[in-house]
Design a protein around this motif. Structure first.
Motif, PDB file in Angstrom:
ATOM      1  N   UNK A 175       0.882  -1.175   0.000  1.00 23.51           N
ATOM      2  CA  UNK A 175       0.000   0.000   0.000  1.00 23.51           C
ATOM      3  C   UNK A 175       0.918   1.222   0.000  1.00 23.51           C
ATOM      4  N   UNK A 184       1.615   5.545  -1.474  1.00 22.57           N
ATOM      5  CA  UNK A 184       1.045   6.784  -1.987  1.00 22.57           C
ATOM      6  C   UNK A 184       1.247   6.865  -3.492  1.00 22.57           C
ATOM      7  N   UNK A 185       0.182   7.246  -4.215  1.00 19.87           N
ATOM      8  CA  UNK A 185       0.253   7.414  -5.668  1.00 19.87           C
ATOM      9  C   UNK A 185      -0.015   8.885  -5.976  1.00 19.87           C
ATOM     10  N   UNK A 241      -3.687   9.645  -3.482  1.00 21.69           N
ATOM     11  CA  UNK A 241      -4.240   8.791  -2.435  1.00 21.69           C
ATOM     12  C   UNK A 241      -3.335   7.554  -2.287  1.00 21.69           C
ATOM     13  N   UNK A 242      -3.545   6.803  -1.218  1.00 16.43           N
ATOM     14  CA  UNK A 242      -2.840   5.534  -1.048  1.00 16.43           C
ATOM     15  C   UNK A 242      -3.606   4.447  -1.795  1.00 16.43           C
ATOM     16  N   UNK A 243      -2.873   3.619  -2.527  1.00 17.60           N
ATOM     17  CA  UNK A 243      -3.509   2.506  -3.232  1.00 17.60           C
ATOM     18  C   UNK A 243      -2.832   1.192  -2.858  1.00 17.60           C
ATOM     19  N   UNK A 262      -8.004  -1.107  -4.028  1.00 17.46           N
ATOM     20  CA  UNK A 262      -7.347  -2.010  -4.990  1.00 17.46           C
ATOM     21  C   UNK A 262      -8.025  -1.779  -6.330  1.00 17.46           C
TER      22      UNK A 262
END
Lengths: 188, 188
Positions: free
Chosen positions: B62, B64-65, B70-72, B162
């Protein structure tokens, strides 16, 4: 909930008719500062459609893809227009690309595509109860429509020109949806 | 073999440290001329790795993008460095991101990502026979490693974070690879 980094600085560094590129400095919660470039699409996102002609058959298309300079096999797709929902964009795109409308449209999932670099999203929409209907699109040449048997996705995924991440993800989402629909007890 | 359109004119219209944007006019075999913008990555492409910790467990991360802010949740991935093969880049990335090396790396498929807009490609690599090994990466903060049971991909694909097309495609490719491996007669 993980705390997101904060924006220290951002600036548009390139702006074309299709793309906008932003340079952004982010500070993470541990104090680390990192510069990124991220791409902003001008448009609201895209739809990719799984047109189920009948219980055994999906309709694929083979069309020229300018980014890779080759013809690729995949599911129909296109950009959403202003004011369109994912479902209405999906219905319009299949009328333009495969000459069918749909009476039953189901949003399966909204996917990110290269989320480290862009906010671009694609809605995967299942289109059932198809009927013949063609409207003019903006395609430069007629699109080849390729029916494929649902029980033969094994050979599909091995095709040399079937290689788009979103199309392969769509196969998984279709299978997941069908599994749940056909054996609801299994998943609850 | 379909005949590809020919380039009438092309020009780089934006050039940053990460991206290059080309405007190109193409003439299709039917005479239609269309302008496109296409994105050229500076780098050789990316790898996404499916790390199989044991026969029941994959390791996700998980992180950060920046593109979507956001975190993915997804499979480990990263850009290939100069001179690296897909397999060596995959091995380096999992050492950096999940603290494991792999003694058995298998390229499952090379995927296009938004092929209408970019030539960017991602190699999906299965990593087996893992062993603990960490090397420093360029991540701004520690990455959360998330083990997931192979027999519970149904709940994985329903997770709200996800949602990357390549990660979902990777699930399909893993399943396809395992199906062939476990029942070779079925596919011939």
């Amino acid at each position: 909930m993980i705390k997101k980094p904060t924006v220290v600085h951002n600036q548009i560094i390139a702006d074309t008719s299709v793309f906008s590129i932003e340079r952004v400095s982010l500070r993470f919660t541990n104090g680390a500062e990192v510069d990124y470039e991220r791409l902003r699409g001008r448009d609201g996102g895209a739809v990719m459609i799984i047109p189920l002609l009948d219980v055994d058959t999906v309709l694929l298309i083979r069309e020229y893809a300018a980014g890779v300079d080759r013809y690729e096999l995949g599911f129909p797709k296109g950009l959403m227009e202003e004011g369109e929902s994912a479902e209405s964009a999906a219905d319009r795109e299949i009328k333009e690309e495969i000459g069918h409308g749909s009476r039953r449209l189901t949003l399966l999932k909204t996917l990110s595509v290269a989320p480290g670099y862009t906010n671009f999203e694609t809605h995967i929409v299942l289109a059932e109860d198809l009927y013949p209907k063609r409207i003019p699109g903006d395609e430069p040449e007629p699109i080849e429509v390729v029916p494929w048997r649902v029980d033969d996705f094994t050979s599909l995924v091995e095709q040399e020109d079937f290689l788009e991440a979103r199309s392969i993800a769509a196969l998984y989402l279709l299978q997941h949806y069908m599994d749940k629909k056909c054996s609801p007890k299994k998943t609850l």
